[in-house]
Design a protein around this motif. Structure first.
Motif, PDB file in Angstrom:
ATOM      1  N   GLU A  67      95.284  77.861 -39.259  1.00 16.63           N
ATOM      2  CA  GLU A  67      94.844  78.803 -40.288  1.00 16.63           C
ATOM      3  C   GLU A  67      95.632  78.707 -41.582  1.00 16.63           C
ATOM      4  O   GLU A  67      95.117  79.004 -42.655  1.00 16.63           O
ATOM      5  CB  GLU A  67      94.837  80.234 -39.754  1.00 16.63           C
ATOM      6  CG  GLU A  67      96.188  80.813 -39.482  1.00 16.63           C
ATOM      7  CD  GLU A  67      96.106  82.187 -38.827  1.00 16.63           C
ATOM      8  OE1 GLU A  67      97.157  82.802 -38.697  1.00 16.63           O
ATOM      9  OE2 GLU A  67      95.015  82.628 -38.453  1.00 16.63           O
ATOM     10  N   ASP A  68      96.867  78.293 -41.541  1.00  9.66           N
ATOM     11  CA  ASP A  68      97.665  78.145 -42.757  1.00  9.66           C
ATOM     12  C   ASP A  68      97.905  76.680 -43.081  1.00  9.66           C
ATOM     13  O   ASP A  68      98.872  76.329 -43.750  1.00  9.66           O
ATOM     14  CB  ASP A  68      99.011  78.866 -42.586  1.00  9.66           C
ATOM     15  CG  ASP A  68      98.834  80.353 -42.394  1.00  9.66           C
ATOM     16  OD1 ASP A  68      97.952  80.930 -43.051  1.00  9.66           O
ATOM     17  OD2 ASP A  68      99.570  80.932 -41.576  1.00  9.66           O
ATOM     18  N   ILE A  75      93.746  77.227 -31.337  1.00 11.48           N
ATOM     19  CA  ILE A  75      93.582  76.142 -32.317  1.00 11.48           C
ATOM     20  C   ILE A  75      93.497  76.729 -33.725  1.00 11.48           C
ATOM     21  O   ILE A  75      94.137  76.229 -34.655  1.00 11.48           O
ATOM     22  CB  ILE A  75      92.341  75.286 -31.995  1.00 11.48           C
ATOM     23  CG1 ILE A  75      92.577  74.497 -30.705  1.00 11.48           C
ATOM     24  CG2 ILE A  75      92.011  74.332 -33.151  1.00 11.48           C
ATOM     25  CD1 ILE A  75      91.341  73.829 -30.153  1.00 11.48           C
ATOM     26  N   ARG A  76      92.723  77.803 -33.889  1.00 11.50           N
ATOM     27  CA  ARG A  76      92.627  78.441 -35.206  1.00 11.50           C
ATOM     28  C   ARG A  76      93.977  78.982 -35.651  1.00 11.50           C
ATOM     29  O   ARG A  76      94.334  78.879 -36.823  1.00 11.50           O
ATOM     30  CB  ARG A  76      91.571  79.534 -35.202  1.00 11.50           C
ATOM     31  CG  ARG A  76      90.145  78.984 -35.228  1.00 11.50           C
ATOM     32  CD  ARG A  76      89.102  80.073 -35.423  1.00 11.50           C
ATOM     33  NE  ARG A  76      89.113  81.082 -34.356  1.00 11.50           N
ATOM     34  CZ  ARG A  76      88.558  80.922 -33.152  1.00 11.50           C
ATOM     35  NH1 ARG A  76      87.950  79.779 -32.860  1.00 11.50           N
ATOM     36  NH2 ARG A  76      88.598  81.869 -32.260  1.00 11.50           N
ATOM     37  N   GLY A 117      97.326  76.283 -47.474  1.00 17.66           N
ATOM     38  CA  GLY A 117      96.150  77.098 -47.749  1.00 17.66           C
ATOM     39  C   GLY A 117      94.873  76.314 -47.950  1.00 17.66           C
ATOM     40  O   GLY A 117      93.824  76.884 -48.210  1.00 17.66           O
ATOM     41  N   ASN A 118      94.929  75.015 -47.851  1.00 15.43           N
ATOM     42  CA  ASN A 118      93.743  74.166 -47.986  1.00 15.43           C
ATOM     43  C   ASN A 118      93.209  73.835 -46.603  1.00 15.43           C
ATOM     44  O   ASN A 118      93.329  72.712 -46.116  1.00 15.43           O
ATOM     45  CB  ASN A 118      94.077  72.878 -48.756  1.00 15.43           C
ATOM     46  CG  ASN A 118      94.496  73.167 -50.170  1.00 15.43           C
ATOM     47  OD1 ASN A 118      93.814  73.905 -50.881  1.00 15.43           O
ATOM     48  ND2 ASN A 118      95.623  72.629 -50.581  1.00 15.43           N
ATOM     49  N   ALA A 119      92.606  74.837 -45.964  1.00 17.80           N
ATOM     50  CA  ALA A 119      92.148  74.695 -44.582  1.00 17.80           C
ATOM     51  C   ALA A 119      91.136  73.568 -44.401  1.00 17.80           C
ATOM     52  O   ALA A 119      91.010  73.023 -43.306  1.00 17.80           O
ATOM     53  CB  ALA A 119      91.547  76.013 -44.093  1.00 17.80           C
ATOM     54  N   GLU A 120      90.426  73.208 -45.462  1.00 21.98           N
ATOM     55  CA  GLU A 120      89.430  72.147 -45.335  1.00 21.98           C
ATOM     56  C   GLU A 120      90.061  70.810 -44.956  1.00 21.98           C
ATOM     57  O   GLU A 120      89.418  69.952 -44.361  1.00 21.98           O
ATOM     58  CB  GLU A 120      88.604  72.011 -46.618  1.00 21.98           C
ATOM     59  CG  GLU A 120      89.371  71.545 -47.834  1.00 21.98           C
ATOM     60  CD  GLU A 120      90.128  72.643 -48.576  1.00 21.98           C
ATOM     61  OE1 GLU A 120      90.776  72.315 -49.577  1.00 21.98           O
ATOM     62  OE2 GLU A 120      90.077  73.805 -48.174  1.00 21.98           O
ATOM     63  N   ILE A 121      91.349  70.641 -45.251  1.00 17.97           N
ATOM     64  CA  ILE A 121      92.039  69.411 -44.871  1.00 17.97           C
ATOM     65  C   ILE A 121      92.154  69.329 -43.351  1.00 17.97           C
ATOM     66  O   ILE A 121      92.010  68.256 -42.765  1.00 17.97           O
ATOM     67  CB  ILE A 121      93.433  69.339 -45.532  1.00 17.97           C
ATOM     68  CG1 ILE A 121      93.264  69.227 -47.054  1.00 17.97           C
ATOM     69  CG2 ILE A 121      94.244  68.172 -44.984  1.00 17.97           C
ATOM     70  CD1 ILE A 121      94.560  69.365 -47.822  1.00 17.97           C
TER      71      ILE A 121
END
Length: 117
Positions: free
Chosen positions: A89-90, A84-85, A94-98
């Protein structure tokens, strides 16, 4: 999880019976399931389930442990979490919080009966 490991995991999961088995093992939790029970629930022969279990184990998605005369298989939650990660991860430039809410939901929300079929 690296790309090579992810490819092995996706390869293992790309087959219908193996995907069904991994989902059964995830639901069964840390107690796992005996190979015979897996074969029965998956409605496949013991030799067929053995083949699929070896593929899932080779990919690192499940582990086995001998208990008396049975071999108990369990989902490797660390490997599944790594997959899952790897996928997220990308996420979103680059806005992983989304993607964080989706990743949390994917790993923690209980599946419905319809999703498991």
């Amino acid at each position: 999880m690296g790309q090579r490991q992810a490819l092995a995991a996706f390869g293992a999961l790309s087959q219908e019976t193996r995907l069904h088995i991994i989902r059964m093992l995830v639901v069964s939790g840390p107690d796992g399931m005996a190979a015979g029970s897996i074969a029965e629930k998956a409605e496949v022969s013991p030799s067929n389930v053995s083949f699929h279990l070896k593929e899932l184990e080779r990919s690192g998605l499940i582990t086995q442990q001998r208990e008396s005369r049975s071999i108990i298989y369990t989902a490797n939650y660390a490997a599944l979490g790594g997959l899952i990660r790897f996928l997220t991860e990308d996420c979103c430039g680059g806005n992983a919080e989304i993607c964080a809410p989706a990743a949390v939901a994917a790993c923690c929300a209980p599946a419905t009966k319809e999703e498991l079929q």
